[in-house]
Design an enzyme around this catalytic site. Sequence first.
Site: not given
Ligand code: CP3
Length: 324
Positions: A6, A15
């Site tokens: 984001r 998005r």
């Molecule tokens: O380029 C990149 O690194 C993005 C790829 C990526 C995403 N999720 C996309 C995503 C990766 C490597 C992850 C891993 C991930 N997902 C983890 C492990 C890494 C870490 O940060 O600890 C975890 C715990 C998740 C689970 C997850 N996904 C959560 C808890 C959330 C919501 C929290 C938040 O930041 O809003 C997500 C959503 C998510 N996955 C986003 C992205 C880019 C948020 C953006 C959106 O909602 O468009």
Amino acid sequence: MRQAGRYMAEYRALREKWSLLDICRNPDLATEVTLQPVRRIEVDAAILFSDLLLPLEPLGLPFDFLKGEGPQIHSPIGGPDDIDRLRRFEPREALAHVLTAIGQIQRELKGRVPLIGFAGAPFTLASYAIEGGHSNNFAKTKALMYGHPEDWHRLCALLADVVGDYLVAQIDAGVDAVQVFDSWVGALSPADYREFALPHSKRIFETVGTRVPTIHFGTGTAMMLADMRDAGGDVIGADWRIPLDEAWARIGHDRAVQGNLDPTLLLGPLPRMFRQVDEILERVAARPGHIFNLGHGLLPSTPVEHVQMLAQYVHTTARSVARA
Ligand code: CP3
């Protein structure tokens, strides 16, 4: 760390039209978003755009991302019986779209930078499966772990099988390295890590073997870095809560390390961010085997120019330290 997302206007624009899961499930969109940071920032690797939770659905735990609240698993694991309804699956069928995206991304990257694939470690995946979403104290997860240890181990063994299959499939599809995210394992004591998490994470690294380099990431893990090393990983991640040289000494200099800037420093002021980069690089002291990284993912409010400046600064400073 997570590097797409984001904080980038081009990601926010996509998005508006598509949900996070739409992007993850559409190879063209996943390819586009994977390449966004590579185009804009001097990153040394691309990270597959996907999400840690994708394997939960074919396992039998469908979920959604709710606006502003993060993931929500529809029917979280409430007790031992719920583990019986979970199924190991073939990632080449159930997650074929991820593997297709990997091929497309590699064709677009043309070897400019390597592509990192990833999956979640059993503890972190189990915590989502049991809590139903994010948790501050992991009370339900630990209640199952302490109260029904045999069922806990059964669940984590299944998750280790699933993640092992999935990472091997990603490697066969063409990723150059894989990262195992145990983002929340710092909630455990070191002794509990060794009893409840380590054996299952270790199985994943054994399954991947020496096919490609492996990265083992966690946060809040200062006290368990040596145990994480024992579980596996050619590279061990450290967050900002421990000085990097101390982390490396605990891990052992025969492994590479990744880390460890606090992502909040990217919000500014910049002189403070640059000072902390200098400190990290001084602690590395030009020892080979350090991957400069954030201790965790970028915050959505981070100015993209700060990320660009960070990458440039690390490249020029690390080069001059290496020459000195
Ligand atoms: O380029 C990149 O690194 C993005 C790829 C990526 C995403 N999720 C996309 C995503 C990766 C490597 C992850 C891993 C991930 N997902 C983890 C492990 C890494 C870490 O940060 O600890 C975890 C715990 C998740 C689970 C997850 N996904 C959560 C808890 C959330 C919501 C929290 C938040 O930041 O809003 C997500 C959503 C998510 N996955 C986003 C992205 C880019 C948020 C953006 C959106 O909602 O468009």
